[in-house]
Design an enzyme around this catalytic site. Structure first.
Site, PDB file in Angstrom:
ATOM      1  N   ARG A  50       0.834  -0.964   0.245  1.00 35.97           N
ATOM      2  CA  ARG A  50       0.076  -0.518  -0.408  1.00 35.97           C
ATOM      3  C   ARG A  50       0.852   1.291   0.216  1.00 35.97           C
ATOM      4  O   ARG A  50       0.650   2.271  -0.683  1.00 35.97           O
ATOM      5  CB  ARG A  50      -0.873   0.211   1.359  1.00 35.97           C
ATOM      6  CG  ARG A  50      -2.022  -1.545   0.988  1.00 35.97           C
ATOM      7  CD  ARG A  50      -2.538  -0.994  -0.349  1.00 35.97           C
ATOM      8  NE  ARG A  50      -3.674  -1.987   0.033  1.00 35.97           N
ATOM      9  CZ  ARG A  50      -3.835  -3.411  -0.045  1.00 35.97           C
ATOM     10  NH1 ARG A  50      -2.861  -3.685  -0.272  1.00 35.97           N
ATOM     11  NH2 ARG A  50      -4.610  -4.191   0.546  1.00 35.97           N
ATOM     12  N   ASP A  74      15.928   6.462  25.358  1.00 38.34           N
ATOM     13  CA  ASP A  74      15.277   6.623  26.812  1.00 38.34           C
ATOM     14  C   ASP A  74      15.650   6.100  28.010  1.00 38.34           C
ATOM     15  O   ASP A  74      16.312   4.851  28.378  1.00 38.34           O
ATOM     16  CB  ASP A  74      13.795   5.895  26.922  1.00 38.34           C
ATOM     17  CG  ASP A  74      12.518   6.718  27.804  1.00 38.34           C
ATOM     18  OD1 ASP A  74      12.440   7.814  27.305  1.00 38.34           O
ATOM     19  OD2 ASP A  74      12.524   6.756  28.812  1.00 38.34           O
ATOM     20  N   ARG A 132      -1.570   6.851  27.075  1.00 39.66           N
ATOM     21  CA  ARG A 132      -1.373   7.373  25.632  1.00 39.66           C
ATOM     22  C   ARG A 132       0.095   7.016  24.805  1.00 39.66           C
ATOM     23  O   ARG A 132       0.302   7.181  23.820  1.00 39.66           O
ATOM     24  CB  ARG A 132      -1.394   9.276  25.778  1.00 39.66           C
ATOM     25  CG  ARG A 132       0.496   9.091  26.632  1.00 39.66           C
ATOM     26  CD  ARG A 132      -0.180  10.688  27.132  1.00 39.66           C
ATOM     27  NE  ARG A 132       2.297  11.186  27.774  1.00 39.66           N
ATOM     28  CZ  ARG A 132       1.367  10.714  29.547  1.00 39.66           C
ATOM     29  NH1 ARG A 132       0.735   9.933  29.105  1.00 39.66           N
ATOM     30  NH2 ARG A 132       2.686  10.590  29.840  1.00 39.66           N
ATOM     31  N   LYS A 150      11.644   2.212  28.940  1.00 41.03           N
ATOM     32  CA  LYS A 150      10.580   1.937  28.702  1.00 41.03           C
ATOM     33  C   LYS A 150      11.358   1.826  26.982  1.00 41.03           C
ATOM     34  O   LYS A 150      10.981   0.597  26.245  1.00 41.03           O
ATOM     35  CB  LYS A 150      10.077   3.513  27.966  1.00 41.03           C
ATOM     36  CG  LYS A 150       9.652   3.994  29.063  1.00 41.03           C
ATOM     37  CD  LYS A 150       8.914   5.308  28.675  1.00 41.03           C
ATOM     38  CE  LYS A 150       7.900   5.524  30.057  1.00 41.03           C
ATOM     39  NZ  LYS A 150       7.671   6.920  29.992  1.00 41.03           N
ATOM     40  N   ASN A 200      12.315  17.457  27.204  1.00 45.31           N
ATOM     41  CA  ASN A 200      12.377  19.086  28.212  1.00 45.31           C
ATOM     42  C   ASN A 200      13.556  19.513  26.907  1.00 45.31           C
ATOM     43  O   ASN A 200      14.041  19.429  25.553  1.00 45.31           O
ATOM     44  CB  ASN A 200      13.569  18.036  29.107  1.00 45.31           C
ATOM     45  CG  ASN A 200      14.490  17.682  28.808  1.00 45.31           C
ATOM     46  OD1 ASN A 200      15.690  18.103  28.480  1.00 45.31           O
ATOM     47  ND2 ASN A 200      14.344  16.164  28.462  1.00 45.31           N
ATOM     48  N   PHE A 201      13.389  20.861  27.323  1.00 44.93           N
ATOM     49  CA  PHE A 201      13.924  21.827  26.280  1.00 44.93           C
ATOM     50  C   PHE A 201      15.687  21.367  26.354  1.00 44.93           C
ATOM     51  O   PHE A 201      16.028  21.597  25.062  1.00 44.93           O
ATOM     52  CB  PHE A 201      13.631  22.932  26.989  1.00 44.93           C
ATOM     53  CG  PHE A 201      14.676  24.104  25.946  1.00 44.93           C
ATOM     54  CD1 PHE A 201      13.505  24.314  24.799  1.00 44.93           C
ATOM     55  CD2 PHE A 201      14.794  25.374  26.120  1.00 44.93           C
ATOM     56  CE1 PHE A 201      13.418  25.526  23.802  1.00 44.93           C
ATOM     57  CE2 PHE A 201      15.558  26.220  25.187  1.00 44.93           C
ATOM     58  CZ  PHE A 201      14.680  26.047  24.130  1.00 44.93           C
ATOM     59  N   GLU A 202      16.498  21.801  27.172  1.00 47.16           N
ATOM     60  CA  GLU A 202      17.581  21.144  27.497  1.00 47.16           C
ATOM     61  C   GLU A 202      18.291  19.885  25.622  1.00 47.16           C
ATOM     62  O   GLU A 202      19.113  20.073  25.275  1.00 47.16           O
ATOM     63  CB  GLU A 202      18.165  21.113  28.665  1.00 47.16           C
ATOM     64  CG  GLU A 202      19.955  20.354  28.458  1.00 47.16           C
ATOM     65  CD  GLU A 202      19.809  20.198  30.512  1.00 47.16           C
ATOM     66  OE1 GLU A 202      19.195  19.311  30.807  1.00 47.16           O
ATOM     67  OE2 GLU A 202      21.744  19.961  31.270  1.00 47.16           O
ATOM     68  N   CYS A 245       5.535  19.681  30.444  1.00 48.95           N
ATOM     69  CA  CYS A 245       4.469  18.680  30.654  1.00 48.95           C
ATOM     70  C   CYS A 245       3.830  19.032  32.015  1.00 48.95           C
ATOM     71  O   CYS A 245       2.865  18.258  31.642  1.00 48.95           O
ATOM     72  CB  CYS A 245       5.388  17.617  29.913  1.00 48.95           C
ATOM     73  SG  CYS A 245       6.016  17.363  31.236  1.00 48.95           S
ATOM     74  N   CYS A 256      23.454  27.793  14.674  1.00 52.61           N
ATOM     75  CA  CYS A 256      23.408  27.075  12.903  1.00 52.61           C
ATOM     76  C   CYS A 256      24.336  29.350  12.192  1.00 52.61           C
ATOM     77  O   CYS A 256      24.331  29.206  11.107  1.00 52.61           O
ATOM     78  CB  CYS A 256      21.972  26.956  12.253  1.00 52.61           C
ATOM     79  SG  CYS A 256      21.379  28.843  12.195  1.00 52.61           S
TER      80      CYS A 256
HETATM   81 ZN   LIG Z   1      20.040  28.744  14.176  1.00 55.61          ZN
END
Ligand SMILES: [Zn+2]
Length: 339
Positions: free
Chosen positions: A7, A55, A66, A81, A126-128, A181, A243
């Site tokens: 498919r 993880d 979830r 996990k 998490n942001f880190e 979260c 960047c």
């Molecule tokens: Zn950048």
């Protein structure tokens, strides 16, 4: 199972050629919670060549609502996990090479891993870690797909080095740090919507249909019936340290990584030992039982009750201290158990 991918091959965007490309690609997924469960399942079913999943946590009852890869049996066994995901993904598609890593996604580990990685998916909470993925992506020229959700709200953005702004650039326009979260729970459809966006973009990149890749920043609220797509081409910032022309990759500096962290939205503190090294869980279990502690475990971790708190110790010496958000207190419990 020759018609396994029929498919998907019939779909004009993929075809035989695209399928052949997918089967040779290596995707690194950081996090095996809600987003990681879903995206790893979709990519395994799609027949990606290799999946690496990292993880640091284990399966708990509150995940089952979830986190689609896990079962009540995984909760009962307190399986990490990564180990539970590996077991399930292998059962779903035996042709996919699965590499599961129980641990923290720290810069050293990622730099070791990314050699042949074609794409990274964000499934962290998490942001880190996201900022670190962002620097790895720029340094090694590997695209990655940001994704986050909370409540009924979610968002996603594809970051292609040299082409799109990076996450660090985006912070000047969108205050993503504020997304945590622990505000107001989460519903599974919001998770699935982010997964759908991330994996659709992933498939486009895996078949190398770069023109099809979405360059806008998507956000939605499924409860309030909102869907927004924002152009981001002007967000690229020449002075960006991740960047830009004079980049330093600030988030790969190991000194910037905290050793003790309160885990996202929970009464849990994680402690990482300063020196890496395996510990013998069997030996430790014997010692602690001898001292009168109640110790449970499996080959991957030990769970020790200390009064109203519980400390879970992994093979790499890392520990999760449940029942507290107090870093100093958590450290003293860690010292008591691991010396
Ligand atoms: Zn950048």
């Amino acid at each position: 199972m020759n018609d396994r991918y029929s498919r998907q091959v019939l779909f004009p965007g993929i075809g035989k050629e695209g399928q052949a490309k997918i089967s040779k690609k290596h995707v690194l997924i950081i996090g095996a919670g809600a987003l990681g469960s879903g995206s790893s399942e979709i990519l395994a079913r799609a027949g990606v060549g290799k999946l690496t999943i990292i993880d640091r946590d284990y399966v708990e009852a509150s995940n089952l609502q979830r986190q689609q890869l896990y079962t009540e049996e995984d909760v009962a066994e307190k399986l990490p996990k990564a180990a539970a995901a590996e077991k399930r993904l292998r059962a779903i598609n035996g042709d996919v090479e699965i590499q599961a890593i129980i641990g923290d996604a720290i810069p050293e580990l990622l730099e070791e891993l990314v050699g042949d990685v074609d794409l990274m998916l964000d499934a962290t909470d998490n942001f880190e870690t996201r900022m670190m993925m962002n620097d790895i992506s720029q340094k090694y020229n590997i695209p990655w797909i940001y994704g986050a959700c909370v409540g009924s709200f979610g968002m996603s953005f594809s970051i292609i080095p040299g082409k799109t702004p990076c996450l660090n650039c985006l912070l000047r326009t969108i205050p993503l740090q504020g997304m945590t979260c622990d505000t107001g729970g989460i519903i599974s459809p919001a998770v699935q919507m982010v997964i759908a966006h991330q994996t659709a973009e992933a498939m486009k990149m895996l078949v190398e249909d770069w023109d099809a890749v979405r360059t806008s920043f998507v956000s939605f609220d499924l409860w309030r019936n909102q869907y927004t797509s924002m152009k981001m081409s002007k967000a690229k910032f020449a002075g960006c340290l991740s960047c830009g022309e004079e980049r330093t990759y600030p988030y790969l500096d190991h000194e910037n990584m905290t050793k003790t962290t309160v885990l996202c939205g929970r009464d849990t503190v994680q402690i990482r030992p300063s020196a890496a090294g395996e510990i013998s869980l069997e030996q430790l279990s014997g010692q602690l039982s001898g001292l009168g502690y109640t110790v449970k475990g499996n080959p991957y971790l030990l769970s020790v009750e200390i009064g109203t708190e519980r400390i879970v110790i992994f093979q790499d010496g890392r520990a999760l201290i449940h029942g507290t958000k107090d870093l100093t207190h958590a450290k003293s419990l860690y010292q008591r158990i691991l010396g």
